[in-house]
Scaffold this motif. Structure first.
Motif, PDB file in Angstrom:
ATOM      1  N   ARG A   1      -0.532  -4.223  -6.704  1.00 37.13           N
ATOM      2  CA  ARG A   1       0.398  -3.276  -6.060  1.00 37.13           C
ATOM      3  C   ARG A   1       0.083  -1.896  -6.614  1.00 37.13           C
TER       4      ARG A   1
ATOM      5  N   HIS B   1       1.912  -4.234   3.377  1.00 30.54           N
ATOM      6  CA  HIS B   1       2.500  -5.197   2.454  1.00 30.54           C
ATOM      7  C   HIS B   1       2.426  -6.544   3.191  1.00 30.54           C
TER       8      HIS B   1
ATOM      9  N   ARG C   1       5.865   0.494   4.046  1.00 27.40           N
ATOM     10  CA  ARG C   1       4.718  -0.400   4.302  1.00 27.40           C
ATOM     11  C   ARG C   1       5.210  -1.708   4.912  1.00 27.40           C
ATOM     12  N   VAL C   2       6.469  -2.068   4.632  1.00 22.63           N
ATOM     13  CA  VAL C   2       7.038  -3.293   5.210  1.00 22.63           C
ATOM     14  C   VAL C   2       7.126  -3.135   6.730  1.00 22.63           C
TER      15      VAL C   2
ATOM     16  N   ARG D   1      15.124  -0.132   3.218  1.00 26.00           N
ATOM     17  CA  ARG D   1      15.678   0.750   2.176  1.00 26.00           C
ATOM     18  C   ARG D   1      15.194   2.186   2.406  1.00 26.00           C
TER      19      ARG D   1
ATOM     20  N   GLN E   1      13.320   4.938   1.064  1.00 25.84           N
ATOM     21  CA  GLN E   1      12.298   4.929   0.002  1.00 25.84           C
ATOM     22  C   GLN E   1      12.243   6.309  -0.665  1.00 25.84           C
TER      23      GLN E   1
ATOM     24  N   PRO F   1      14.074  -6.650   3.179  1.00 27.00           N
ATOM     25  CA  PRO F   1      13.043  -7.084   2.220  1.00 27.00           C
ATOM     26  C   PRO F   1      13.490  -6.950   0.767  1.00 27.00           C
ATOM     27  N   GLY F   2      14.539  -6.196   0.523  1.00 24.96           N
ATOM     28  CA  GLY F   2      14.968  -5.918  -0.846  1.00 24.96           C
ATOM     29  C   GLY F   2      14.039  -4.900  -1.488  1.00 24.96           C
ATOM     30  N   PRO F   3      14.495  -4.163  -2.472  1.00 26.57           N
ATOM     31  CA  PRO F   3      15.849  -4.158  -2.989  1.00 26.57           C
ATOM     32  C   PRO F   3      16.815  -3.445  -2.030  1.00 26.57           C
TER      33      PRO F   3
END
Ligand code: ASP
Length: 318
Positions: A108, A136, A169-170, A223, A225, A263-265
């Motif tokens: 990562r 990701h 990226r998710v 989230r 970011q 996806p969390g957090p």
């Protein structure tokens, strides 16, 4: 089984049949993980090194557990404390590790493209655990597995991905995967958090939650970011929650059986209301975590098979 890659760097290079191969194998690992004997020897004799240059909770723990359940020797490099801090370049670190003969490198990195660069320099199979705002892949695969198990299929679904799309990226890996599997993807969020030219990806773009969620089968929240923002992208968190936070009123616009993902957090009260996140009839957030271990087992298993095949072809016994 079709999966002909040396590395897993993104969803972009994968064929739909390869995505299905990973998910089918992951389904078998879900069963293994739910049994009392969680061991397999798919990675026996192999060394897996996890290099996380950016913080992680779920992904790192999940890759570590996945490797251990498959019998690999797993090492976590504490990258914050390593020579990187002393100015060593990513490539020097990679070459140093390469000399220790790892078979699988899980990486990562905060910079988009860094993991691809590293993959060119090492002999190991490299798995991208998230690079900047680029990809990701294991997150998108675990999301796909969750959707497929919940909805009974992974095509012709309407999936609304909501929130900070620009830095995610998710979102990127998910929209590529869902597009390849012939789903309808909607991106919902404020224009300031929408990447330029995003419509070229064949998605529909909304800046209103109710319109974007109308009739959706899947609602995926993201989230904010903040670590990738360099200015004021939103007026205030309160205002953001009011317009884009998922609450019961907005969710009512989606289908009655729509599932809620994250996806969390999670930032409760910012992009998602806590009661929705905890509602076991709608939220599949914990299931996503469970699928994460299985998907990472499947991905590493498939890469290891290709690694062993390539080495056997060169006459090296592994
Ligand atoms: N855990 C995910 C990622 O690494 C999502 C997030 O951080 O918000 O991209």
């Amino acid at each position: 089984m079709t999966f002909r890659h040396r590395h897993l760097l993104g969803i972009e290079p994968l064929h739909p049949a390869e995505i299905s191969t990973i998910l089918d194998l992951a389904d078998r690992y879900v069963d293994l993980n739910q049994s009392t004997n969680k061991r397999s020897d798919a990675l026996a004799g192999l060394t897996q090194i996890n290099m996380f240059f950016e913080n992680s909770t779920r992904t790192q723990a999940s890759f570590e557990l996945a490797g251990k359940r498959l019998g690999a020797d797993v090492m976590n490099m504490a990258m914050q404390a390593s020579s990187i801090k002393k100015g060593e370049t990513l490539i020097d670190t990679a070459l140093t590790l390469n000399a220790m003969h790892p078979d699988l490198l899980v990486v990562r990195h905060p910079q988009s493209g860094a993991v691809n660069l590293l993959a060119e320099k090492v002999n190991a199979a490299v798995l991208n655990a998230g690079d900047g705002r680029h990809e990701h892949p294991t997150q998108a695969l675990l999301d796909a597995l969750t959707i497929r198990r919940e909805k009974g299929r992974l095509h012709r679904l309407t999936v609304a991905i909501c929130g900070d799309i620009a830095h995610s990226r998710v979102a990127r890996s998910n929209l590529i995967l869902l597009g390849k599997m012939e789903n309808r993807v909607r991106l919902v969020g404020p224009p300031t958090l929408m990447p330029a030219k995003i419509a070229e990806f064949g998605v529909e773009v909304f800046d209103d939650m109710k319109a974007g969620l109308e009739g959706a089968d899947v609602v995926m929240m993201l989230r904010l970011q903040r670590e990738r923002m360099d200015g004021g992208f939103i007026p205030s968190e309160r205002e953001y929650f009011h317009r884009f936070g998922l609450d019961a009123e907005k969710l009512a616009y989606a289908k009655d059986d729509a599932i809620v993902m994250h996806p969390g957090p999670m930032n409760r009260g910012v992009e998602i209301d806590g009661t929705i996140a905890d509602d076991i009839n709608r939220s599949v957030i914990q299931e996503q975590v469970e699928m994460g271990v299985a998907v990472r087992m499947a991905a590493m298993d498939l890469l290891a098979r290709n690694l062993r095949e390539a080495q056997a072809a060169r006459g090296v016994m592994v």
